[in-house]
Design a protein around this motif. Structure first.
Motif, mmCIF file in Angstrom:
data_model
loop_
_atom_site.group_PDB
_atom_site.id
_atom_site.type_symbol
_atom_site.label_atom_id
_atom_site.label_comp_id
_atom_site.label_asym_id
_atom_site.label_seq_id
_atom_site.Cartn_x
_atom_site.Cartn_y
_atom_site.Cartn_z
ATOM 1 N N PRO A 79 0.819 -1.228 0.000
ATOM 2 C CA PRO A 79 0.000 0.000 0.000
ATOM 3 C C PRO A 79 0.849 1.273 0.000
ATOM 4 C CG PRO A 79 -0.772 -1.558 1.666
ATOM 5 C CD PRO A 79 0.539 -2.074 1.173
ATOM 6 N N MET A 80 1.981 1.249 0.695
ATOM 7 C CA MET A 80 2.845 2.432 0.729
ATOM 8 C C MET A 80 3.454 2.704 -0.636
ATOM 9 S SD MET A 80 4.689 2.188 4.471
ATOM 10 C CE MET A 80 5.132 0.456 4.420
ATOM 11 N N MET A 81 3.788 1.634 -1.372
ATOM 12 C CA MET A 81 4.284 1.824 -2.732
ATOM 13 C C MET A 81 3.196 2.406 -3.629
ATOM 14 S SD MET A 81 6.652 -1.567 -3.314
ATOM 15 C CE MET A 81 7.222 -1.021 -4.921
ATOM 16 N N MET A 145 -6.395 19.630 4.601
ATOM 17 C CA MET A 145 -5.835 18.725 3.604
ATOM 18 C C MET A 145 -4.769 17.804 4.183
ATOM 19 S SD MET A 145 -5.600 21.501 0.486
ATOM 20 C CE MET A 145 -4.650 20.464 -0.607
ATOM 21 N N LEU A 146 -4.656 17.745 5.513
ATOM 22 C CA LEU A 146 -3.731 16.798 6.120
ATOM 23 C C LEU A 146 -4.242 15.375 5.910
ATOM 24 C CD1 LEU A 146 -2.983 18.631 9.504
ATOM 25 C CD2 LEU A 146 -1.640 18.687 7.391
ATOM 26 N N ASN A 147 -3.311 14.445 5.744
ATOM 27 C CA ASN A 147 -3.652 13.034 5.520
ATOM 28 C C ASN A 147 -4.517 12.827 4.280
ATOM 29 O OD1 ASN A 147 -2.337 11.754 7.797
ATOM 30 N ND2 ASN A 147 -3.895 12.705 9.096
ATOM 31 N N THR A 148 -4.254 13.631 3.249
ATOM 32 C CA THR A 148 -4.950 13.472 1.975
ATOM 33 C C THR A 148 -3.926 13.473 0.846
ATOM 34 O OG1 THR A 148 -5.256 15.856 1.632
ATOM 35 C CG2 THR A 148 -6.985 14.685 2.852
ATOM 36 N N MET A 149 -4.313 12.893 -0.289
ATOM 37 C CA MET A 149 -3.415 12.883 -1.440
ATOM 38 C C MET A 149 -3.177 14.295 -1.968
ATOM 39 S SD MET A 149 -1.497 11.070 -3.324
ATOM 40 C CE MET A 149 -2.024 9.416 -2.858
ATOM 41 N N LEU A 224 5.456 15.477 7.606
ATOM 42 C CA LEU A 224 4.716 16.535 8.302
ATOM 43 C C LEU A 224 3.207 16.418 8.102
ATOM 44 C CD1 LEU A 224 6.929 19.682 7.585
ATOM 45 C CD2 LEU A 224 6.698 18.466 9.738
ATOM 46 N N VAL A 225 2.785 16.097 6.890
ATOM 47 C CA VAL A 225 1.353 16.197 6.577
ATOM 48 C C VAL A 225 0.604 14.880 6.730
ATOM 49 C CG1 VAL A 225 1.722 18.126 5.010
ATOM 50 C CG2 VAL A 225 1.714 15.801 4.104
ATOM 51 N N THR A 226 1.290 13.798 7.079
ATOM 52 C CA THR A 226 0.601 12.517 7.250
ATOM 53 C C THR A 226 0.837 11.972 8.650
ATOM 54 O OG1 THR A 226 2.506 11.300 6.357
ATOM 55 C CG2 THR A 226 0.775 11.923 4.814
ATOM 56 N N THR A 227 -0.258 11.621 9.306
ATOM 57 C CA THR A 227 -0.185 10.916 10.591
ATOM 58 C C THR A 227 -0.939 9.594 10.524
ATOM 59 O OG1 THR A 227 -2.134 12.150 11.358
ATOM 60 C CG2 THR A 227 0.037 13.036 11.944
ATOM 61 N N ASP A 228 -1.645 9.385 9.438
ATOM 62 C CA ASP A 228 -2.392 8.153 9.215
ATOM 63 C C ASP A 228 -1.515 7.176 8.433
ATOM 64 O OD1 ASP A 228 -4.137 6.131 8.619
ATOM 65 O OD2 ASP A 228 -5.747 7.445 7.915
ATOM 66 N N GLU A 229 -1.339 5.960 8.946
ATOM 67 C CA GLU A 229 -0.487 4.972 8.288
ATOM 68 C C GLU A 229 -0.946 4.668 6.869
ATOM 69 O OE1 GLU A 229 0.328 1.409 10.341
ATOM 70 O OE2 GLU A 229 1.038 2.379 12.173
ATOM 71 N N ARG A 230 -2.216 4.820 6.586
ATOM 72 C CA ARG A 230 -2.731 4.535 5.249
ATOM 73 C C ARG A 230 -2.222 5.520 4.207
ATOM 74 N NH1 ARG A 230 -9.003 4.414 6.601
ATOM 75 N NH2 ARG A 230 -8.270 6.259 7.723
ATOM 76 N N MET A 231 -1.671 6.656 4.634
ATOM 77 C CA MET A 231 -1.161 7.662 3.708
ATOM 78 C C MET A 231 0.361 7.733 3.715
ATOM 79 S SD MET A 231 -3.786 8.796 2.204
ATOM 80 C CE MET A 231 -2.898 10.021 1.265
ATOM 81 N N TYR A 232 1.032 6.785 4.353
ATOM 82 C CA TYR A 232 2.489 6.801 4.394
ATOM 83 C C TYR A 232 3.067 6.371 3.045
ATOM 84 C CZ TYR A 232 2.675 7.309 9.496
ATOM 85 O OH TYR A 232 2.564 7.771 10.781
ATOM 86 N N PRO A 233 4.023 7.119 2.480
ATOM 87 C CA PRO A 233 4.748 6.641 1.295
ATOM 88 C C PRO A 233 5.820 5.633 1.701
ATOM 89 C CG PRO A 233 5.537 8.815 1.909
ATOM 90 C CD PRO A 233 4.392 8.499 2.839
ATOM 91 N N ILE A 234 6.412 4.998 0.729
ATOM 92 C CA ILE A 234 7.347 3.906 0.994
ATOM 93 C C ILE A 234 8.604 4.390 1.710
ATOM 94 C CG2 ILE A 234 8.439 4.120 -1.281
ATOM 95 C CD1 ILE A 234 7.809 0.864 0.717
ATOM 96 N N VAL A 235 9.050 5.618 1.433
ATOM 97 C CA VAL A 235 10.254 6.125 2.100
ATOM 98 C C VAL A 235 10.027 6.229 3.606
ATOM 99 C CG1 VAL A 235 11.901 8.040 2.210
ATOM 100 C CG2 VAL A 235 10.929 7.357 0.018
ATOM 101 N N MET A 236 8.854 6.684 4.007
ATOM 102 C CA MET A 236 8.525 6.714 5.431
ATOM 103 C C MET A 236 8.391 5.311 6.001
ATOM 104 S SD MET A 236 5.824 9.844 5.906
ATOM 105 C CE MET A 236 5.595 9.387 7.626
ATOM 106 N N GLY A 237 7.908 4.374 5.181
ATOM 107 C CA GLY A 237 7.786 3.005 5.635
ATOM 108 C C GLY A 237 9.133 2.388 5.981
ATOM 109 N N ILE A 238 10.148 2.677 5.168
ATOM 110 C CA ILE A 238 11.492 2.166 5.453
ATOM 111 C C ILE A 238 12.008 2.743 6.765
ATOM 112 C CG2 ILE A 238 13.882 2.133 4.645
ATOM 113 C CD1 ILE A 238 12.783 2.192 1.795
ATOM 114 N N LYS A 239 11.799 4.029 6.981
ATOM 115 C CA LYS A 239 12.234 4.661 8.224
ATOM 116 C C LYS A 239 11.532 4.041 9.425
ATOM 117 C CE LYS A 239 14.113 7.662 10.992
ATOM 118 N NZ LYS A 239 15.515 7.485 11.408
#
Length: 284
Positions: A79-81, A145-149, A224-239
């Motif tokens: 999902p992060m990808m 618009m936080l936690n939104t695409m 900064l703009v995402t606190t919901d795991e469903r909106m995490y990109p892959i770079v944040m997932g690695i961290k």
């Protein structure tokens, strides 16, 4: 006629091979780590450079997540990808679209303070997102618009660099072509669609590759703009894989890193010809 010097040829090839080794070796170590178990990686110092037998399991955990034997919970990377792919495509396509239209207006339309408008756009090169991150975050927060695409992508879409490049290219288009289109009854948008866009294909392809990688690798702004795991990109997932657990499953971390490299690498490989032509070819 240029005469080839065997000694210089040897030195240049040696430097190129050394550069390839320096760049490729960390990727090779990462891939080898993704084929081993976390216990094997932690037990060996330095890490073994031979492939292991845990490749399928490592990539299964990386893609779909789950609970490992050590009790660590791994978030799925798939999902992060998807989030990273969507945001990278929106940023790349949005930057190109806005830059094409703004450059078209600056070059072909007459309006007051046209040069001032261009230089105002150009000056924003000195104000990347990192510099204006405070007020930008405040605006996104006020607009809910936080936690939104849209919050992930819209602040990153404007591009003074792309506007400048398209402007410089449009200025090389012969005036006779503009006059011929006008005599044939083509309006501004018809001229833009039927003449300028086909001529700009290679430039658009080169910028797409650059902007796709830029959007894919974003870390600070999504942080900064995402606190919901469903909106995490892959770079944040690695961290999060590195810092989220007391026991780090390094094989899963490395498998996730390899997966994160694949989409940008595929884009570069598929569009390499257009990318190079768009940067170096004068007859686009």
């Amino acid at each position: 006629m240029i005469q080839r010097n065997p000694i210089l040829d040897f030195i240049s090839h040696a430097i190129l091979i050394l550069g390839v080794v320096v760049v490729f070796f960390p990727i090779y170590v990462t891939f080898i780590g993704s084929t081993q178990t976390a216990q094997q990686i932690n037990a060996s110092n330095p890490i073994s450079l031979l492939p292991g037998t845990n490749m399928v399991e490592s990539y299964r955990f990386a893609l779909f997540g789950g609970k490992t034997e050590a009790g660590a919970t791994v978030s799925p990377a798939l999902p992060m990808m998807g989030i990273s792919l969507a945001s990278a495509l929106i940023i790349a396509i949005g930057k190109i679209a806005i830059s094409l239209l703004s450059a078209f207006a600056i070059v072909y339309f007459r309006f007051p303070f046209k040069n001032l408008v261009f230089w105002m756009i150009f000056v924003t090169l000195m104000l990347p997102v990192e510099v204006r991150i405070g007020p930008t975050y405040q605006v996104i927060s006020d607009l809910k618009m936080l936690n939104t695409m849209s919050g992930l992508t819209i602040p990153l879409i404007a591009s003074a660099t792309a506007t400048f490049l398209f402007r410089q290219f449009f200025m090389t288009v012969p005036d006779e072509l503009v006059e011929a289109a006008r005599m044939d009854g083509a309006g501004p948008m018809r001229f833009f669609k039927d003449v300028l866009l086909p001529l700009s294909k290679t430039s658009m392809a080169a910028l797409f590759v650059i902007q796709f990688i830029y959007g894919w690798n974003q870390y600070l702004w999504p942080l900064l703009v995402t606190t919901d795991e469903r909106m995490y990109p892959i770079v944040m997932g690695i961290k999060r894989l590195i810092s989220g657990e007391a026991y780090i499953e390094w094989n899963v971390v490395m498998a996730t890193a390899i997966l994160a490299m694949l989409p940008p690498a595929i884009v570069v490989i598929l569009m390499q010809k257009w990318f190079v032509k768009g940067l170096v070819d004068t007859e686009k």
